[in-house]
Design an enzyme around this catalytic site. Structure first.
Site, PDB file in Angstrom:
ATOM      1  N   ASP A 177      -2.447   1.002  13.677  1.00  0.00           N
ATOM      2  CA  ASP A 177      -2.513   1.584  12.347  1.00  0.00           C
ATOM      3  C   ASP A 177      -2.463   3.080  12.605  1.00  0.00           C
ATOM      4  OD1 ASP A 177      -4.957   1.630   9.591  1.00  0.00           O
ATOM      5  OD2 ASP A 177      -3.007   2.596   9.863  1.00  0.00           O
ATOM      6  N   GLU A 221      -6.229  -3.513  13.035  1.00  0.00           N
ATOM      7  CA  GLU A 221      -7.490  -2.930  12.555  1.00  0.00           C
ATOM      8  C   GLU A 221      -8.672  -3.766  13.042  1.00  0.00           C
ATOM      9  OE1 GLU A 221      -6.516  -2.717   8.309  1.00  0.00           O
ATOM     10  OE2 GLU A 221      -6.205  -0.557   8.467  1.00  0.00           O
ATOM     11  N   LEU A 248      -2.383   5.813  10.885  1.00  0.00           N
ATOM     12  CA  LEU A 248      -3.290   6.707  10.177  1.00  0.00           C
ATOM     13  C   LEU A 248      -4.166   5.865   9.252  1.00  0.00           C
ATOM     14  CD1 LEU A 248      -4.257   8.905   7.998  1.00  0.00           C
ATOM     15  CD2 LEU A 248      -3.838   9.710  10.291  1.00  0.00           C
ATOM     16  N   ASP A 249      -5.384   5.609   9.720  1.00  0.00           N
ATOM     17  CA  ASP A 249      -6.315   4.800   8.913  1.00  0.00           C
ATOM     18  C   ASP A 249      -7.165   5.728   8.057  1.00  0.00           C
ATOM     19  OD1 ASP A 249      -7.984   2.322   8.342  1.00  0.00           O
ATOM     20  OD2 ASP A 249      -9.462   3.715   9.152  1.00  0.00           O
ATOM     21  N   ASP A 305       0.851  -1.187   0.000  1.00  0.00           N
ATOM     22  CA  ASP A 305       0.000   0.000   0.000  1.00  0.00           C
ATOM     23  C   ASP A 305       0.889   1.240   0.000  1.00  0.00           C
ATOM     24  OD1 ASP A 305      -2.058  -1.737   0.256  1.00  0.00           O
ATOM     25  OD2 ASP A 305      -2.391  -1.388   2.395  1.00  0.00           O
ATOM     26  N   GLU A 343       1.469  -0.693  11.178  1.00  0.00           N
ATOM     27  CA  GLU A 343       1.181  -0.952   9.769  1.00  0.00           C
ATOM     28  C   GLU A 343       2.277  -0.366   8.896  1.00  0.00           C
ATOM     29  OE1 GLU A 343      -2.229   0.975   7.864  1.00  0.00           O
ATOM     30  OE2 GLU A 343      -2.534  -0.846   6.703  1.00  0.00           O
ATOM     31  N   GLU A 344       2.910   0.704   9.387  1.00  0.00           N
ATOM     32  CA  GLU A 344       3.890   1.438   8.568  1.00  0.00           C
ATOM     33  C   GLU A 344       5.311   0.913   8.712  1.00  0.00           C
ATOM     34  OE1 GLU A 344       0.563   3.169   7.323  1.00  0.00           O
ATOM     35  OE2 GLU A 344       2.542   3.138   6.379  1.00  0.00           O
ATOM     36  N   ASP A 403       0.880   9.259   6.895  1.00  0.00           N
ATOM     37  CA  ASP A 403       1.069   7.903   7.463  1.00  0.00           C
ATOM     38  C   ASP A 403       2.396   7.868   8.225  1.00  0.00           C
ATOM     39  OD1 ASP A 403      -0.242   6.398   4.470  1.00  0.00           O
ATOM     40  OD2 ASP A 403      -1.187   6.385   6.450  1.00  0.00           O
TER      41      ASP A 403
END
Ligand code: AFP
Length: 328
Positions: free
Chosen positions: A108, A271, A110-111, A61, A89-90, A67
Site C-alpha cells: 500500500d 495491509e 500511501l496508507d 477508493d 493497492e494503486e 497515492d
C-alpha cells in the site's frame, strides 16, 4: 542511503541468495520511502498532494495525487531490485518486473491518504514473498508465507517497523546522516492494555459481538471488564499500529453493514498481513475477529478482511465475545 540492519535481522532466512535479496529489496524500499517522506515533509509546498486525481483504485477508493506519486516512486526503485512481481493497492493488476528475480513485493504505497492535508502521520506498508510458479501464485497465498513485512511511518520521525521472522525492529531515518539507524532491536507489545482504537461513528453498523465489547469498555470499572478504558483513533493504520507496538492496545476495523464493508475496509495482502506479521513477532496477536490473519487464504489480490490486532489478551477477550455470540 543505508539501513544499518542489526546482525540478526533476517537470521531465519538461511538461503544466502534470498537473504541478500531481502536486504537489497528493503534497502530499495527505504530509498523510495525516504523520497516519499521528503514529499510529505514539504506538504502544502508540494502542490495538491491531497487532491483527488479523479481516478479510483480497484475498489473505488478515490486516488489522491500522493497515492499515485508514491506508487510511481516505489515501482521505479523495484525495477532495479531483485523483484519479479509487484502488487499495489494503486494498480488493478500485478506488475511484471523481471520474472527471473527471486522476490514478490506487495504494497500500500500511501496508507492514510485522507490525512495528507491534515499533517497527521501516514505511511507505506509492504510485504515480501519468495516467488512461486507465476505472478498470481506468488501473491494468492496465506500471509504466513511472507518472509518479510512492515511499514514506514511519515510522522515526527520517519520510522521503519519491520520483521523478517526473527522479532520486530524499529529503524529511524536520521535527518543528519540520511540513513536508517536501528532504534529498537526487539519490540514487545504489553500483553494487556485498556486502550482501544475503532471508528466509533460506525457503532450502529457493527455486528453484535463488537457492539457488546465496546459497550462493556465504555461501562469501565462498573462493567464486566472491571476497569476504565481509553480510546484513540488516528484514521491512519500505520500510526495506530505504531502506537499499539509502543504502548499496547487493541485495533479494530470490523466488518459492518455498510455497502462494501461486509469484509471490513482493510486489504489482506498489503495491509493486514504485514501488520499482523509485525504484531505477532512482537508478541501480540492479529485476527479477523476469530481467525488468525496470517492463516486467512487470499483468493483475490485486493481482498478485504476484518482486522483486529494488538495486545494478545485483549485480542483473546474480544474473541470470546464472538464465541459467546456463536453459542447463542
Ligand atoms: P485512506 O488511505 O483512504 O485514508 O484510508 C486509511 C485506512 O485504510 C487506514 O489507514 C485507517 O485505519 C482506516 O482507513 C480509516 O478508516 P475510516 O476513515 O473509515 O475511519
Amino acid at each position: 542511503m543505508a539501513i544499518r540492519f542489526s546482525s540478526d535481522f533476517a537470521k531465519n532466512i538461511t538461503d544466502k541468495a534470498i537473504h541478500a535479496a531481502v536486504l537489497d529489496t528493503v534497502t530499495a524500499l527505504a530509498g523510495a520511502c525516504k523520497q516519499i517522506s521528503h514529499i510529505c515533509a514539504r506538504g502544502p509546498l508540494e502542490q495538491g498532494l491531497g487532491v483527488e486525481t479523479g481516478a479510483a483504485n480497484t475498489d473505488g477508493d478515490a486516488q489522491k495525487a500522493l497515492d499515485v506519486r508514491s506508487d510511481e516512486i516505489i515501482t521505479k526503485v523495484l525495477e532495479t531490485a531483485p523483484v519479479a512481481y509487484y502488487a499495489s493497492e494503486e494498480q488493478d493488476d500485478i506488475v511484471i518486473l523481471d520474472a527471473d528475480k527471486p522476490l514478490a513485493v506487495a504494497s500500500d504505497p500511501l496508507d492514510g491518504s485522507s490525512n495528507i492535508d491534515t499533517n497527521v502521520s501516514i505511511g507505506t506498508i509492504f510485504s515480501i514473498f519468495e516467488t512461486n510458479d507465476n505472478a498470481a501464485s506468488s501473491f494468492l497465498r496465506p500471509g504466513s508465507e511472507q518472509i518479510c513485512g512492515g511499514f514506514f511511518v511519515y510522522g515526527p520521525q520517519t520510522t521503519l517497523v519491520i520483521t523478517a521472522g526473527a522479532g520486530t525492529q524499529t529503524y529511524v531515518l536520521d535527518p543528519d546522516s540520511g540513513d536508517f539507524e536501528l532504534a529498537i532491536a526487539d519490540m514487545k507489545i504489553t500483553p494487556m492494555s485498556t486502550e482501544y482504537a475503532i471508528n466509533a461513528s460506525n457503532h450502529h453498523h457493527w455486528d453484535a459481538p463488537i457492539r457488546a465489547y465496546i459497550e462493556d469498555c465504555l461501562l469501565g470499572a462498573t462493567g464486566p471488564l472491571g476497569t476504565k478504558y481509553n480510546m484513540r483513533w488516528v484514521g491512519s493504520l500505520v500510526a495506530d499500529a505504531n502506537r499499539i507496538l509502543s504502548r499496547g492496545g487493541l485495533f479494530m476495523y470490523p466488518s459492518d453493514d455498510r455497502d462494501g464493508y461486509s469484509h471490513g475496509r482493510l486489504r489482506l495482502l498489503y495491509e493486514a498481513n504485514p501488520v499482523a506479521f509485525v504484531i505477532e513477532q512482537a508478541g501480540g496477536a492479529a485476527t479477523d475477529g476469530t481467525r488468525r490473519i496470517l492463516d486467512v487464504p487470499l483468493g483475490t489480490l485486493h481482498q478485504r478482511v476484518p482486522l483486529v490486532f494488538g495486545s494478545k489478551r485483549a485480542v483473546q477477550t474480544l474473541g470470546n465475545y464472538h464465541k459467546k455470540q456463536d453459542q447463542l
